[in-house]
Design a protein around this motif. Structure first.
Motif, PDB file in Angstrom:
ATOM      1  N   LEU B  89      10.643  24.344  18.157  1.00  0.00           N
ATOM      2  CA  LEU B  89      10.565  23.365  19.045  1.00  0.00           C
ATOM      3  C   LEU B  89       9.648  22.115  18.541  1.00  0.00           C
ATOM      4  N   PRO B  90       9.794  20.990  19.237  1.00  0.00           N
ATOM      5  CA  PRO B  90       8.968  19.774  19.048  1.00  0.00           C
ATOM      6  C   PRO B  90       7.542  20.137  19.012  1.00  0.00           C
ATOM      7  N   GLY B 158      11.147  12.744  20.751  1.00  0.00           N
ATOM      8  CA  GLY B 158      12.428  13.180  20.527  1.00  0.00           C
ATOM      9  C   GLY B 158      12.347  14.859  21.440  1.00  0.00           C
ATOM     10  N   LYS B 159      13.509  15.118  22.023  1.00  0.00           N
ATOM     11  CA  LYS B 159      13.688  16.065  22.836  1.00  0.00           C
ATOM     12  C   LYS B 159      14.959  16.941  22.532  1.00  0.00           C
ATOM     13  N   ASN B 160      14.636  18.290  22.110  1.00  0.00           N
ATOM     14  CA  ASN B 160      15.915  18.831  21.847  1.00  0.00           C
ATOM     15  C   ASN B 160      16.240  19.728  23.111  1.00  0.00           C
ATOM     16  N   PHE B 161      16.902  19.020  24.208  1.00  0.00           N
ATOM     17  CA  PHE B 161      17.189  19.892  25.253  1.00  0.00           C
ATOM     18  C   PHE B 161      18.308  20.277  25.321  1.00  0.00           C
TER      19      PHE B 161
END
Lengths: 320, 173
Positions: B89-90, B158-161
């Motif tokens: 995760l970020p 930045g989102k890794n959704f």
């Protein structure tokens, strides 16, 4: 040389998500750090340095003209080995989960390390592809537009020149490919727009396979990779190769292609999904060259019908 | 670094987006946290723990981990992620916060009236010229963040959704 010993890289074009979002999707699988490089600005690259120190790049792609510029992304993997295929598949799944999509303009390019190849091996590779190209192009379901512009077939002229000159070194093949000795190949050389791009051997040190329509199906990508690695291994291990072009026969196409895949070594459970995906588009029957024989009309057995009678000679049962 | 240890189905298949989050300074610390989660694993040496976990997942003897413990931890997490069992995760903190005199430098440039503040290269040049070299260096590397700051006053992270899950008809999809 075993196909599992060959190194490769892959480029996957996607739309609907920014380079940054795709970079974070890759990070979710490989870990490490995400960095916005930004230079050159035309590619606006993002980099993901994974826990092993390998760099995955996400760059812009001007060729994807049907979507806004900020929603085009091309994933460029680092140099990978056969054992990295599961991780690559997981990366593809993460991109899909993050909302990455593909459209008809997107493609996949697979790069095979050209270091083990000499002129003879590359000649073998061109001939193997040339011979089986009608089957390969059909199996991969390449659009007419892509075939005419970006993934042109291996030319008859190239094969004739290879047969004529029998190149043994890369330099000899360089003269055959370009028509002169090209010591400084440029990136956008027109000769690169072939399904099997040998221009990259001298420009970047790889053989590039440009056939593939884009997909974010991890199993299909694995199948494409295994196919390219198997063809490369076949070219490396063969002393020679036939260049007699095979005709495409719809009745036997599936059978012929399956035999070709088995001939490449894609045998057994490990390559089961590769065979499944690669043969999905082929007409015909996988097990019978001339189509599955139709079962004959089986005549009913002439069974003796015996009538049971009682001692009185009457047929037992109700009498109306 | 921060990871999500995914929950799994009864068959051991990871469930995307589910699970427990762990955060630590580096890979080795993450492995230590994982090892300490149960009394059964807390007593094991880190290398033994990692080898046992991997052999349970990969079945039978596994490819040996690197000699160096930190590299072994990185390899261990990489292989878990390869099987979809963890997700990186970020980090919560901003990946690269702007320098201390950032706001002061931008205000100085703005008040000078010498450029449109959306002209990123010129703003970068002027901050260096006006005595804020560290801000100029940051601006040169953070064009996108600067644009977001000028337009919205915030820094996008930045989102890794997780997008909409699509059914996977193929086991290898």
């Amino acid at each position: 040389m075993n196909l599992k010993e060959i190194h490769y890289g892959i480029e996957i074009e996607t739309v609907k998500r920014t380079q940054e979002q795709i970079a974070w999707a890759i990070h979710s699988v490989v870990g490490g750090t995400v960095r916005h490089v930004g230079i050159p600005s035309s590619y606006d690259p993002w980099e993901v340095e994974d826990l092993r120190g390998r760099v995955w790049k996400v760059v812009g792609d001007a060729s994807l003209t049907s979507v806004p510029a900020h929603l085009r992304a091309e994933v460029v993997s680092p140099v990978l080995g056969y054992d990295d295929i599961p991780q690559l598949q997981e990366v593809v799944r993460a991109i899909r989960r993050a909302g990455g999509k593909i459209n008809s303009q997107c493609g996949i390019h697979i790069h095979i390390d050209a270091a083990p190849f000499d002129g003879r091996h590359l000649g073998n590779l061109a001939k193997i592809i040339y011979k089986q190209e009608p089957l390969i192009l059909h199996a991969l379901g390449i659009s007419r537009d892509r075939l005419n512009r970006y993934t042109r077939p291996v030319s008859d002229e190239l094969i004739q020149r290879i047969e004529q000159h029998r190149p043994r070194t890369k330099d000899q093949l360089n003269r055959i490919w370009y028509g002169y000795h090209n010591r400084q190949p440029q990136h956008y050389d027109n000769s690169r727009y072939h399904g099997v791009n040998l221009h990259n051997v001298w420009y970047r040190g790889t053989v590039e396979f440009r056939w593939f329509e884009a997909t974010l199906h991890a199993g299909r990508i694995k199948a494409y990779l295994q196919f390219c690695l198997a063809v490369a291994a076949k070219a490396l291990n063969g002393r020679a190769a036939s260049s007699r072009k095979r005709d495409f026969d719809p009745q036997s196409a599936k059978y012929d292609f399956r035999v070709f895949l088995l001939h490449l070594g894609l045998i057994g459970d490990e390559f089961k999904t590769a065979r499944k995906h690669l043969m999905a588009n082929m007409p015909g029957d996988a097990a019978f060259k001339n189509g599955r024989p139709k079962p004959e009309d089986v005549l009913p057995d002439e069974t003796e019908t015996t009538t049971l009678t009682n001692e009185a000679g009457q047929v037992p049962g109700l009498t109306v | 670094m921060k990871i999500l240890i995914r929950s799994t189905t009864l068959d051991g298949d990871p469930i995307p987006g589910s699970g427990e989050t762990l955060q630590a300074a580096d890979c080795l610390e993450v492995v230590e946290l994982m090892r300490g989660q149960t009394p059964f694993t807390a007593s094991r040496a880190p290398r033994d723990y990692m080898t046992e976990v991997l052999s349970g997942i990969e079945g039978g003897p596994t490819q040996p981990l690197p000699e160096d413990t930190a590299a072994a931890a990185a390899e261990f997490l990489t292989r878990l992620a390869r099987h979809g069992l963890i997700e990186f995760l970020p980090d919560d903190k901003a990946s690269d916060p702007w320098p201390e005199r950032f706001l002061e430098a931008l205000e100085t440039v703005r008040l000078s009236g010498r450029t449109n503040m959306l002209d990123h290269p010129e703003v970068t040049r002027l901050t260096a010229e006006m005595g804020y070299p560290e801000v100029a260096v940051w601006l040169a590397d953070h064009r996108r963040e600067y644009a977001a700051f000028v337009l919205e006053g915030t820094r996008p992270l930045g989102k890794n959704f997780g997008g909409k899950e699509d059914p996977a008809p193929c086991a290898d999809k």
